[in-house]
Scaffold this motif. Structure first.
Motif, short mmCIF file in Angstrom:
data_model
loop_
_atom_site.label_atom_id
_atom_site.label_comp_id
_atom_site.label_asym_id
_atom_site.label_seq_id
_atom_site.Cartn_x
_atom_site.Cartn_y
_atom_site.Cartn_z
N UNK A 134 6.29 -7.76 7.80
CA UNK A 134 6.48 -8.29 6.35
C UNK A 134 5.25 -8.06 5.70
N UNK A 135 5.58 -7.56 4.39
CA UNK A 135 4.60 -7.29 3.38
C UNK A 135 4.97 -8.22 2.23
N UNK A 136 3.88 -8.68 1.52
CA UNK A 136 3.83 -9.60 0.40
C UNK A 136 3.39 -8.87 -0.77
N UNK A 137 4.19 -8.69 -1.74
CA UNK A 137 4.07 -7.83 -2.84
C UNK A 137 3.90 -8.89 -4.08
N UNK A 138 2.68 -8.83 -4.66
CA UNK A 138 1.85 -9.88 -5.56
C UNK A 138 1.86 -9.37 -7.09
N UNK A 139 2.23 -10.17 -7.94
CA UNK A 139 1.97 -9.65 -9.45
C UNK A 139 1.20 -10.86 -10.10
N UNK A 140 0.12 -10.27 -10.79
CA UNK A 140 -0.83 -11.22 -11.24
C UNK A 140 -0.33 -11.58 -12.76
N UNK A 141 -1.07 -12.31 -13.54
CA UNK A 141 -0.72 -12.73 -14.99
C UNK A 141 -0.99 -11.28 -15.86
N UNK A 154 8.03 -12.19 -10.34
CA UNK A 154 7.63 -12.99 -11.34
C UNK A 154 6.02 -12.87 -11.52
N UNK A 155 5.84 -13.15 -12.91
CA UNK A 155 4.34 -13.08 -13.06
C UNK A 155 3.48 -14.16 -12.33
N UNK A 156 2.43 -14.02 -11.80
CA UNK A 156 1.79 -14.95 -10.90
C UNK A 156 2.74 -15.20 -9.81
N UNK A 157 3.38 -14.26 -9.37
CA UNK A 157 4.28 -14.64 -7.93
C UNK A 157 4.36 -13.65 -7.21
N UNK A 158 5.00 -13.51 -6.30
CA UNK A 158 5.26 -12.64 -5.17
C UNK A 158 6.62 -12.54 -4.38
N UNK A 159 6.94 -11.67 -3.82
CA UNK A 159 8.28 -11.46 -2.92
C UNK A 159 7.64 -10.85 -1.74
N UNK A 160 8.43 -11.04 -0.59
CA UNK A 160 8.53 -10.53 0.73
C UNK A 160 9.27 -9.33 0.95
N UNK A 161 8.75 -8.55 1.24
CA UNK A 161 9.59 -7.04 1.50
C UNK A 161 9.34 -7.00 3.24
N UNK A 162 10.64 -6.93 3.99
CA UNK A 162 10.51 -6.64 5.45
C UNK A 162 10.63 -5.10 5.59
N UNK A 163 9.66 -4.93 6.57
CA UNK A 163 9.55 -3.32 7.10
C UNK A 163 9.66 -3.30 8.45
N UNK A 164 9.99 -1.88 8.96
CA UNK A 164 9.76 -1.89 10.58
C UNK A 164 8.45 -2.46 11.03
N UNK A 165 7.30 -2.21 10.17
CA UNK A 165 6.05 -2.63 10.77
C UNK A 165 5.56 -4.07 10.40
#
Length: 109
Positions: free
Chosen positions: A26-33, A13-24
């Motif tokens: 958790x990664x947060x992927x963020x989207x700005x306005x 979502x715009x101005x939001x994030x999702x968490x991606x789980x990797x072998x290394x």
């Protein structure tokens, strides 16, 4: 660089994030306005808060636990707070998101 597909821009979502789980980790992927996207490790160095659950404002995110603010561009804490999180290379091609896990793996070693 090995790029791994992690979804689409519309998944975040715009101005939001999702968490991606990797072998290394958790990664947060963020989207700005402004539809810029960034990837950083999803772990605040202060108390381990999940940054992907924080508030995105401008090109920064505020940790949901203790309000530390991190630059999405550099990973560095802002203001009087100290510390940083790793940034992960991310690219967008035709609306699809890719992260460079090989870079993440080499930083974890």
């Amino acid at each position: 660089m090995d790029w791994i597909a992690i979804g689409t821009l519309d998944d975040i979502p715009v101005r939001g994030a999702r968490c991606v789980t990797t072998p290394q980790g958790k990664i947060g992927v963020f989207r700005t306005a402004e539809d810029q996207v960034f990837a950083i490790e999803d772990h605040c160095p202060h108390k381990g808060g999940p940054l992907s659950q924080g508030i995105v404002h401008g090109a920064a995110v505020t940790c949901p636990l203790h309000n530390w603010v991190f630059s999405l561009e550099t990973g560095r804490a802002q203001g009087a707070d100290e510390g940083s999180v790793r940034t992960i290379p991310l690219k967008v091609e035709e609306g699809r998101l890719f992260i460079a896990l090989d870079v993440l793996a080499s930083k974890a070693a």
